[in-house]
Design a protein around this motif. Structure first.
Motif, mmCIF file in Angstrom:
data_model
loop_
_atom_site.group_PDB
_atom_site.id
_atom_site.type_symbol
_atom_site.label_atom_id
_atom_site.label_comp_id
_atom_site.label_asym_id
_atom_site.label_seq_id
_atom_site.Cartn_x
_atom_site.Cartn_y
_atom_site.Cartn_z
ATOM 1 N N UNK A 1 -6.073 -3.299 -4.685
ATOM 2 C CA UNK A 1 -5.015 -3.577 -3.716
ATOM 3 C C UNK A 1 -4.030 -2.402 -3.641
ATOM 4 N N UNK A 2 -3.399 -2.298 -2.489
ATOM 5 C CA UNK A 2 -2.451 -1.202 -2.282
ATOM 6 C C UNK A 2 -1.225 -1.365 -3.165
ATOM 7 N N UNK A 3 -0.805 -0.269 -3.762
ATOM 8 C CA UNK A 3 0.414 -0.267 -4.568
ATOM 9 C C UNK A 3 1.617 -0.049 -3.659
ATOM 10 N N UNK A 4 2.818 -0.362 -4.126
ATOM 11 C CA UNK A 4 4.026 -0.093 -3.316
ATOM 12 C C UNK A 4 4.126 1.376 -2.890
ATOM 13 N N UNK A 5 3.691 2.280 -3.752
ATOM 14 C CA UNK A 5 3.761 3.710 -3.415
ATOM 15 C C UNK A 5 2.898 4.023 -2.196
ATOM 16 N N UNK A 6 1.694 3.424 -2.137
ATOM 17 C CA UNK A 6 0.804 3.661 -1.001
ATOM 18 C C UNK A 6 1.365 3.044 0.273
ATOM 19 N N UNK A 7 1.878 1.839 0.158
ATOM 20 C CA UNK A 7 2.443 1.184 1.338
ATOM 21 C C UNK A 7 3.622 1.975 1.907
#
Length: 727
Positions: A88-94
């Motif tokens: 799942x996408x991490x906050x950094x990626x989002x």
């Protein structure tokens, strides 16, 4: 993708004439480069530059309305940072995706790519191509930022509040794609389709440009303006020649003046003017210079190159009756010519000799004293050189020319026109009845002043010119004023080239080391003034130095100056067409006698064409490398009794037979034959290296073989270092 031609014009107040052409080329060049970088130009788009006193413009073919979309791969971050253990996408990626204008749904479209260290996340996207409006706005901004403007002006735009900076106040902007206006702006101006024509000659004060392709023709027909710099220049040349032909005369050739006049007029009209014959009593160089520099006129010469009392005016207007324009220009030039005549008449009231003490009051360099001291050094150097190549009469003329060489710097004419230094000295010397070779030496001692310039016309002038340049080089090197990088404030590279040309082309057979010593003595040793005593010039040379006792010793790094001269020589020879290998082979020997360099190069070229040359050059390189690795000096001596192998005996025998002949030819100066005589060594040298172990276990045997190689090396490298010819 549809394309149309583009026109961009910036209309301004009168631009600086000496940089107009450069501004025009930069304007169109940067504009096209920026549009191409935005993907708006075709590969075969053509750029036409326009530059007139009041406009910079560019016409560019095949310009697209919109650039093609591009597929781009956006590198985001390592997969371990962007995705958690469950993928799942991490906050950094989002956060990164949000910054790129993407939503969380884009996570599914990401791809991984290994960069050799880790998996990296990439986002593949389509980047919309720039519109012409976007691309042209950026291009214009880039263009103005990169214009080579010598000095900017700050002025207020029409709103009365905001200030902008540009070379001159701008009053109009045209941007047409075909016949449509591109909505861009710059310097507070919005693009339109109107410009202004000639101030006085235009049929319509405001010219509405129909399309990009009609710009140049409309300006000619409606605006009375030739917008293209080259076209305007060609028109001026044609009119100048036609006007001169009617008089049976020819206009003076001066590209810099022609460029400047082209930058001053929008619609050239050449007119004929004249001045009173009495002014022709002034040296024509003075009259020509004042007409060119101050009035931008083209003096007319007769078939023999002598100045006449007629000149050509390049006017910016074309009245039905040009008599007032001509009369006005004639009235303006008359006081200029009268000033020149006054200076000439006043200067001749004092002799050159009587001005000599004044040089002591002119600063040359704070570490090298006055022009008076420098003048004494030049006299001493020139006299010492002259003694080695001529008799007493020649030395006396050289000393006299050197002593008077700088005095015209104190005259009114040279004070007004520094470009005439040397020239006026020659005229004043001739007026005083001095010998022609002395007078011309005063003018010629500055030569060669630039690449391709002529050398002095007499041997007296050659010696004084050489002395003048040596004094400068040795003096400035002695106080640490050496060129660094591209900085050469004293023009020492030019002076070095002058020394090289004077020595080689006039065949002065004096070594550089000796010339450096002579010049160093002049800077450091009072005893060098012996030349004056020998030729009854003692009082004249010494009486004008008020600070001679304050002269301080200066330490010359002869090796540094020698290397500097050699560097300039290397560049000069390569510019003449010699190959790098040929030049380096000759320069490597650091021959003290420059006059031999051309003969050595000729010999090397002839040797290089021999079939044996490649093998001998390679062998020479091998010998050089072997000898370099030996500790201590290897003497070129061979003990025949220690020769064991038939190959080393054969090489020793070949050297014994060949070397005396090659040496004799070398001593007689026949360098070509000397090198060619060595060709017979190819076979024994090849056999030696195939059969003989130089580094033998027996120290005596090894030393003897090294001595044989040293003898070979000595024989082969008297003319040039042949190892430099090895590929």
């Amino acid at each position: 993708m549809s394309t149309r031609n583009l026109l961009v014009e910036l209309f301004v107040e009168e631009l600086p004439p000496k940089v107009l052409n450069k501004l025009g080329e930069s304007f169109s060049g940067v504009l096209a480069e920026s549009l191409k970088a935005s993907g708006l130009l075709a590969d075969d788009s053509e750029v036409t530059t326009f530059a007139s006193p009041r406009r910079l413009a560019a016409h560019i073919t095949q310009v697209a309305e919109k650039a093609a979309d591009k597929q781009v791969a956006q590198k985001l971050m390592p997969a371990t940072v962007g995705l958690d253990a469950n993928g799942n996408a991490t906050p950094a990626l989002l956060k990164k995706l949000q910054a790129l204008g993407e939503s969380e749904s884009a996570v599914a479209k990401l791809r991984k790519e290994h960069d050799g260290k880790a998996d990296i996340l990439f986002l593949d996207a389509t980047q919309p191509g720039a519109t012409l409006t976007e691309g042209l706005q950026k291009a214009i901004d880039d263009t103005l930022a990169k214009l080579p403007i010598p000095k900017v002006m700050t002025y207020q735009i029409n709103d009365g509040w905001e200030s902008v900076n540009f070379v001159r106040p701008a009053h109009g902007l045209v941007a047409l794609h075909g016949n449509e206006v591109v909505p861009v702006s710059v310097l507070g101006l919005a693009a339109g389709n109107t410009t202004q024509g000639h101030r006085f000659e235009a049929k319509n004060p405001v010219v509405t440009i129909t399309s990009a392709d009609t710009y140049a023709q409309q300006l000619i027909e409606e605006g009375a303006v030739i917008a293209g710099f080259d076209a305007r220049r060609a028109e001026i040349v044609q009119q100048l020649q036609a006007a001169a032909d009617k008089q049976g005369l020819k206009p003076i050739e001066d590209d810099a003046l022609l460029d400047e006049v082209t930058a001053l007029v929008e619609r050239p009209n050449v007119l004929l003017g004249q001045f009173e014959q009495e002014f022709l009593a002034v040296p024509q160089e003075c009259l020509i210079l004042t007409m060119k520099a101050n009035q931008k006129y083209f003096p007319l010469l007769d078939a023999s190159g002598k100045l006449t009392n007629k000149f050509l005016i390049v006017s910016n207007i074309n009245p039905a009756d040009a008599s007032k324009v001509i009369g006005g220009n004639e009235r303006v030039v008359r006081p200029r010519l009268a000033d020149a005549k006054f200076f000439f008449d006043q200067d001749r009231k004092k002799t050159l000799e009587s001005r000599l003490p004044g040089l002591a009051k002119v600063v040359y360099h704070n570490k090298l004293g006055s022009q008076g001291e420098r003048n004494e050094r030049v006299v001493a150097i020139a006299s010492a050189i002259a003694q080695q190549i001529g008799g007493d009469g020649f030395v006396a003329k050289v000393a006299q020319a050197a002593r008077l060489s700088k005095i015209d710097l104190l005259t009114d004419m040279v004070g007004e026109f520094p470009e005439l230094q040397g020239i006026m000295g020659r005229y004043y010397a001739q007026h005083e009845g001095l010998a022609d070779d002395v007078a011309y030496a005063i003018e010629d001692h500055y030569r060669p002043r630039f690449a391709g310039d002529e050398l002095p016309r007499s041997q007296v002038g050659v010696v004084v010119a050489l002395a003048d340049k040596l004094e400068t080089l040795v003096g400035l090197f002695s106080i640490g004023e050496k060129p660094t990088g591209d900085k050469d404030p004293f023009g020492l590279r030019r002076q070095a080239i002058g020394v090289i040309r004077l020595i080689i082309e006039t065949e002065i057979n004096i070594g550089l080391g000796q010339l450096f010593d002579i010049a160093s003595h002049a800077h450091n040793d009072d005893e060098l003034w012996y030349t004056a005593k020998d030729h009854e010039l003692d009082n004249k040379v010494n009486s004008n130095s008020s600070t001679q006792s304050q002269r301080t010793n200066r330490s010359l790094d002869k090796d540094a100056l020698y290397d500097f001269i050699n560097d300039r020589l290397t560049v000069n020879l390569k510019e003449q067409g010699y190959s790098t290998q040929e030049v380096e082979s000759v320069i490597a020997l650091k021959s003290d006698c420059l006059v031999e360099i051309p003969r050595r190069l000729s010999a090397v070229q002839a040797f290089a064409n021999l079939p044996e040359a490649p093998a001998l050059a390679a062998a020479n390189k091998r010998v050089s490398n072997i000898l370099k690795k030996v500790e201590g000096e290897v003497k070129a001596e061979v003990n025949a009794e220690l020769l064991q192998e038939s190959a080393e005996k054969a090489l020793h025998q070949a050297l014994a037979e060949t070397k005396p002949t090659a040496d004799q030819l070398f001593e007689t100066g026949d360098y070509t034959a000397s090198l060619q005589a060595l060709a017979v060594l190819k076979a024994p040298v090849d056999t030696f290296f195939d059969s003989v172990m130089v580094n033998a276990d027996d120290p005596a045997l090894k030393a003897n073989r090294l001595g044989l190689l040293a003898t070979l090396h000595q024989a082969m490298n008297r003319v040039a270092d042949l190892s430099k010819l090895a590929s």
